[in-house]
Design an enzyme around this catalytic site. Structure first.
Site, mmCIF file in Angstrom:
data_model
loop_
_atom_site.group_PDB
_atom_site.id
_atom_site.type_symbol
_atom_site.label_atom_id
_atom_site.label_comp_id
_atom_site.label_asym_id
_atom_site.label_seq_id
_atom_site.Cartn_x
_atom_site.Cartn_y
_atom_site.Cartn_z
ATOM 1 N N ASN A 1 1.099 -9.008 -1.004
ATOM 2 C CA ASN A 1 -0.218 -9.903 -0.844
ATOM 3 C C ASN A 1 0.398 -11.272 -0.594
ATOM 4 O O ASN A 1 1.558 -11.701 -0.848
ATOM 5 C CB ASN A 1 -1.125 -9.737 -2.054
ATOM 6 C CG ASN A 1 -1.505 -8.312 -2.138
ATOM 7 O OD1 ASN A 1 -2.597 -7.978 -1.592
ATOM 8 N ND2 ASN A 1 -0.860 -7.510 -3.077
ATOM 9 N N CYS B 1 0.951 -1.446 -0.009
ATOM 10 C CA CYS B 1 -0.065 -0.100 -0.076
ATOM 11 C C CYS B 1 0.766 1.340 0.025
ATOM 12 O O CYS B 1 1.646 1.529 0.813
ATOM 13 C CB CYS B 1 -0.751 0.134 1.163
ATOM 14 S SG CYS B 1 -1.803 1.334 1.392
#
Length: 297
Positions: free
Chosen positions: A243, A234
């Site tokens: 992820n 992010c």
């Protein structure tokens, strides 16, 4: 059957300095679909000055071949982003609100419940036009405020659920959760709103992503986000890393007898491709170790 949502083309590459061309993004999406992914988050309708990688979402979506069995999602953070997204050929939008005020201000320039009010406006505007879901960021912990109490999370869940999202996502945006946290929070949301599917988004920052994914499945989550090769991070969260690697997740589920509809070797090939395009090592493990037993030549 567990649905895996491929977020490589959005969350996976959004933090990369190497800007992918529209053609490269389209090829990335095509490779994932060829592997068997049937739901993908492909664009984010944010200010390109803040997230340059996400520029040109409209053009990307316009150039993608459409299939009845594939769902394309666009992420939106405000009404302006929604208005852009709804003019494209997307199947659904995913709106984001962050569970803590400090992070939400950095992400969206407003307090959490001010953004919930924007969600209500967008949910009303989307009705009858496009399917709308919502993800609650920092649902397990915040880089600025620390622990997020369960009561705080559920107060946000209660507020957003009033406007009938087709799903509620719980995002471990900075990768702080453990399996017990996941079990507790997914179970609490499902007990409160059993009719709304739960989608989970985990980051592997502290190497708990796969165990958290398994806990989410056992607690009844319907969908799990993942990115090829474990790409991601992010832009507005300090030290946020990738992820769950999609191919690693599929391997774990295959070995556990949980179908996903995704071909493992094709997913590995796609992971190796995006690693080569980004020109730096990615954290996925299966693409390094290979499938067991080895696939016959």
């Amino acid at each position: 059957m567990v649905e895996i949502v491929d977020v490589t083309a959005r969350d996976g590459i959004q933090n990369e300095k190497r800007i992918l061309s529209p053609e490269e993004k389209a090829e990335l999406i095509s490779k994932s679909i060829k592997a068997g992914t049937r739901r993908l988050e492909v664009a984010s309708f944010v200010n390109p000055k803040r997230v340059p990688q996400m520029a040109g979402g409209e053009e990307l979506i316009a150039g993608l071949p459409r299939r009845d069995d594939v769902t394309l999602i666009g992420l939106v953070l405000n009404r302006r982003g929604f208005d852009r997204a709804v003019e494209t050929d997307l199947d659904e939008i995913n709106f984001v609100v962050v569970a803590t005020d400090t992070f939400n201000r950095r992400n969206q320039g407003a307090d959490t419940f001010e953004t919930v009010a924007v969600w209500k406006e967008i949910a009303d505007a989307a009705r009858g036009r496009i399917r709308a879901g919502i993800t609650i960021g920092a649902a397990f912990g915040c880089p600025f405020e620390g622990e997020v109490p369960l009561d705080r999370l559920l107060s946000v869940v209660d507020a957003v659920a009033r406007d009938d999202p087709h799903e509620i996502g719980l995002a471990d945006t900075i990768g702080v959760a453990g399996p017990r946290d996941v079990t507790e929070r997914v179970t609490a949301v499902r007990e409160r709103f059993p009719e709304i599917p739960v989608r989970c988004h985990f980051h592997n920052t502290r190497n708990t992503g796969l165990t958290n994914a398994w806990a989410a499945i056992e607690a009844g989550a319907a969908s799990l986000d993942a990115s090829l090769a474990g790409t991601g991070g992010c832009p507005f969260a300090p030290k946020a890393t990738g992820n769950i690697p999609l191919e690693d997740l599929v391997y774990m589920l295959d070995r556990s007898g949980v179908p996903t509809g995704i071909d493992l070797q094709s997913a590995i090939d796609a992971a190796l491709w995006i690693e080569a395009i980004l020109d730096r090592p990615q954290p996925g493990q299966l693409m390094k170790a290979g499938i067991f037993p080895p696939v016959a030549a």
